[in-house]
Design an enzyme around this catalytic site. Structure first.
Site, PDB file in Angstrom:
ATOM      1  N   ASP A 311     -25.764  45.330 -40.988  1.00 53.56           N
ATOM      2  CA  ASP A 311     -26.292  46.612 -41.481  1.00 53.56           C
ATOM      3  C   ASP A 311     -25.360  47.644 -42.242  1.00 53.56           C
ATOM      4  OD1 ASP A 311     -28.351  48.496 -39.336  1.00 53.56           O
ATOM      5  OD2 ASP A 311     -28.023  48.942 -41.408  1.00 53.56           O
ATOM      6  N   GLU A 506     -32.070  57.680 -36.719  1.00 49.86           N
ATOM      7  CA  GLU A 506     -31.234  57.064 -36.089  1.00 49.86           C
ATOM      8  C   GLU A 506     -30.391  58.083 -35.212  1.00 49.86           C
ATOM      9  OE1 GLU A 506     -30.243  54.589 -40.312  1.00 49.86           O
ATOM     10  OE2 GLU A 506     -28.888  54.290 -38.993  1.00 49.86           O
TER      11      GLU A 506
HETATM   12  C1  GLC Z   1     -29.745  51.552 -41.615  1.00 45.88           C
HETATM   13  C2  GLC Z   1     -30.525  51.144 -40.492  1.00 45.88           C
HETATM   14  C3  GLC Z   1     -31.211  49.958 -40.826  1.00 45.88           C
HETATM   15  C4  GLC Z   1     -31.621  49.925 -42.166  1.00 45.88           C
HETATM   16  C5  GLC Z   1     -30.424  49.735 -43.028  1.00 45.88           C
HETATM   17  C6  GLC Z   1     -30.748  50.079 -44.563  1.00 45.88           C
HETATM   18  O1  GLC Z   1     -28.558  52.142 -41.135  1.00 45.88           O
HETATM   19  O2  GLC Z   1     -29.512  50.728 -39.280  1.00 45.88           O
HETATM   20  O3  GLC Z   1     -32.227  49.624 -39.695  1.00 45.88           O
HETATM   21  O4  GLC Z   1     -32.649  48.717 -42.332  1.00 45.88           O
HETATM   22  O5  GLC Z   1     -29.521  50.926 -42.850  1.00 45.88           O
HETATM   23  O6  GLC Z   1     -31.264  51.116 -44.903  1.00 45.88           O
END
Ligand code: GLC
Length: 635
Positions: A311, A506
């Site tokens: 991530d 988030e």
């Molecule tokens: C974010 C999320 C993830 C997402 C990634 C790219 O922090 O946790 O779900 O796909 O970054 O944006």
């Protein structure tokens, strides 16, 4: 969670869902091997091996590196030969929020022209192509969970693939397969349900709809995320620690991955969260460094042969790691690293780590083999982004009828003691801050990361609820007063109150452990609007838009009818189709609805929902005022 309650929970889960193949008759006691819908192909494997043999170490590490489009030029692609780019939430070509599909395709083609090995471009198309102005936004996953309709999920995933291809992009970081256990988590709405069986079935349908067998022009690569247990962190703390036995991971949190792997999902994104095994007491720490669950379980026991991606900057959370260096994550089995900004140092550091023996070359070769395997399966070689029949076509971004149908299926009727169905031709008073607010209607991950800093002008294709009510109430009148103040309610036939949460994504959406689940604690304007119109002799129909279930006894008491609408997205007419009775309510609660502000008392269980033919009376509910919750409470 004690061992006993874990066993009880698993037994309950298996009894409840024993009739379906996904969950074994008896709780699984080990990780199953999953046969993927996309088998390995000897000719492809031979081609890959030849390519890998011809690559330098630096080329290999570059293939494992995913960079943010904001930070690279086509010349950088030429120089470094990255394996992938992404646009994060609220990142658009040339940082232009209004970039057209053609603008996106132009950037994709410009990158493609410089890459010796075609790039994967990943985007968070998590409820339609949700970064793009003009795209249809479907209901967020929490609402889709209320619909309990795997076929609908497959159709939505397929439509999302087409929309993504319209922009020259070929990979979506979706579906989220979290089994959400605490509604305080800011990502609750990205989860479908608390029901592992439903998530299994949805995962399978979603991946099959989005990837197919990569023969369709709208097929793109899907992502099972966030592996594993992201929805089970203590107190719903985002990126927190998931206390679970391994048996619970297998029988609850992994069900979506079983479904996704069965359908041949080609990528898995690792969770920011950590795991502590409540069976042994072992604290494994961050998932991004968990070689047991990534290497041994996902790739070994379960047989996953696609690739694992980290991530956003997640590797820096591993002790001893930084944004630009983390041999621990790569050795744990992470194949592609999302390095949005620090990619130059990351490549240099990782090459050095291999050269000094901190990362075996065999691990690098395995990672690159997996990445090339996915690219070949996805048909990326030889096909430039603009060659897609959907490329650059705004109409491919839209699926309005499908979204409208989906919205109607997500609505859950919790109280029906007056006002519904609405009758066209009536004098309707509409109140509430969210009646004409496409941002509130769409939630997080909409145009921007948080779904904020937007206006209705950023949603040129779609209908707010107010617009939808006006369009449907033919022959009648519609008056809007957000606060419901200074209005003579007696002049109207019925009041529709559209209230709920404002967008978040988030951790920014977490309800803190010492906060209560009472909606009115966080949004007092909503009960104020209801109190302004309630008890005035006219029925009040409340439409509640939220990313979670909340403690709302005061709001329900002030309503004659109460509809949980979740985060419906751009097609408000899907709501009015049901409010005006063209369609009946079909949705049922994907999560239990709280009956108290703190402890885990339930007002309505998961699976509950009324309809025009299925009535029930909600007595006046006790409303408990509380300044907050004891820190240790778990919901
Ligand atoms: C974010 C999320 C993830 C997402 C990634 C790219 O922090 O946790 O779900 O796909 O970054 O944006």
């Amino acid at each position: 969670m004690s061992l006993l309650s874990t066993v009880a929970r698993i037994a309950l889960v298996s009894i409840l869902f024993a009739s379906t193949p996904a969950l074994a008759k008896e709780p699984l006691t080990d990780w199953p091997h999953i046969t993927s819908a996309i088998p390995q192909d000897a000719a492809t494997e031979a081609k890959i091996a030849k390519m890998v043999a011809g690559m330098s170490l630096r080329d290999k590490v570059a293939q494992m590196t995913q960079v943010e489009i904001k930070t690279v030029t086509p010349q950088d692609i030429r120089t470094y030969q990255f394996g992938s780019v992404l646009n994060g939430g609220g990142s658009w070509p040339n940082m232009d929020k209004y970039a057209t599909a053609k603008d996106w395709v132009a950037m994709a083609d410009s990158f493609h022209a410089q890459a010796k090995i075609p790039l994967l471009w990943g985007t968070d198309a998590v409820h339609g192509h949700s970064n793009v102005v003009g795209a249809t936004l479907f209901p967020h996953n929490i609402g889709l969970g209320a619909a309990r309709d795997p076929e609908l999920i497959g159709d939505i995933a397929a439509a999302t693939g087409k929309a993504v291809r319209a922009t020259g992009v070929n990979w979506a970081f979706a579906p989220t397969l979290a089994v959400v256990e605490d509604g305080r988590w800011g990502r609750t709405y990205e989860g479908f349900s608390s029901d592992p069986q439903l998530i299994h079935d949805y995962a399978r349908a979603y991946v099959d709809g989005m990837q197919g067998n990569f023969q369709g022009p709208g097929n793109i690569v899907a992502t099972a995320k966030h592996y594993i247990g992201d929805g089970g962190t203590a107190q719903g703390i985002d990126q927190g620690i998931t206390p679970a036995s391994e048996a619970e991971l297998i029988n609850v949190h992994a069900q979506g991955y079983f479904g996704a792997l069965e359908a041949g999902v080609q990528t898995v994104m690792v969770s920011y969260s950590s795991w502590t095994d409540t069976g042994t007491g072992k604290a494994y720490g961050k998932m991004h460094g968990n070689g047991y669950l990534v290497n041994d379980v996902l790739k070994g026991k379960m047989g996953f042969d696609g690739f694992v991606i980290s991530d956003w900057n997640a590797i820096e959370q591993i002790p001893g790691c930084t944004k630009d260096r983390c041999p621990q994550a790569i050795n744990a089995g992470v194949d592609m690293i999302m390095v949005p900004f620090d990619w130059k140092a990351f490549i240099d550091n990782t090459v050095a780590d291999v050269e000094i023996g901190d990362i075996p070359m065999s691990r690098i070769d395995d990672a690159v083999t997996r990445i090339l395997r996915v690219k070949m399966r996805a048909g990326l070689f030889g096909a430039k982004p603009s060659a897609s029949p959907y490329a650059g076509k705004p109409q491919a971004l839209q699926a309005r009828d499908l979204a409208r149908r989906a919205v109607a299926e997500t609505l859950v009727l919790l109280k029906n003691e007056g006002g519904l169905p609405l009758k066209a031709g009536a004098k309707i008073l509409v109140v509430g801050k969210s009646a004409n607010n496409m941002a509130n209607q769409s939630g997080g991950w909409s145009i921007t990361w948080q779904g904020t800093e937007t206006s209705n002008a950023d949603y040129p294709v779609g209908d707010s609820l107010l617009t939808a009510i006006k369009a449907t109430n033919t022959g009648g009148t519609v008056t809007y007063s957000a606060a419901g103040a200074d209005v003579d309610v007696s002049q109207f036939d019925v009041v529709v109150a559209v209230i709920g949460e404002t967008p978040y994504a988030e951790g920014k959406g977490d309800i803190k452990p010492d906060q209560s689940l009472a909606h009115s604690d966080r949004y007092p304007e909503d009960i104020a609007a209801l109190n302004a119109v309630s008890g005035k002799g006219k029925p009040v129909v409340t439409v509640f838009e939220s990313g979670r279930t909340v403690y709302a006894n005061d709001l329900i008491n002030a309503s004659d009818a109460f509809v949980a609408a979740w985060l419906p997205g751009t097609e408000g007419k899907g709501v009015t189709d049901v409010l005006f009775g063209q369609k009946d309510f079909k949705g049922v609660l994907p999560f239990a609805w709280p009956g108290a502000p703190c402890e885990g008392r339930t007002l309505f269980p998961a699976g509950y929902g009324l309809s025009y033919t299925n009535q029930a009376t909600v007595t006046t509910l006790e409303f408990i005022e509380t300044p907050g919750c004891p820190h240790a409470q778990s919901h």
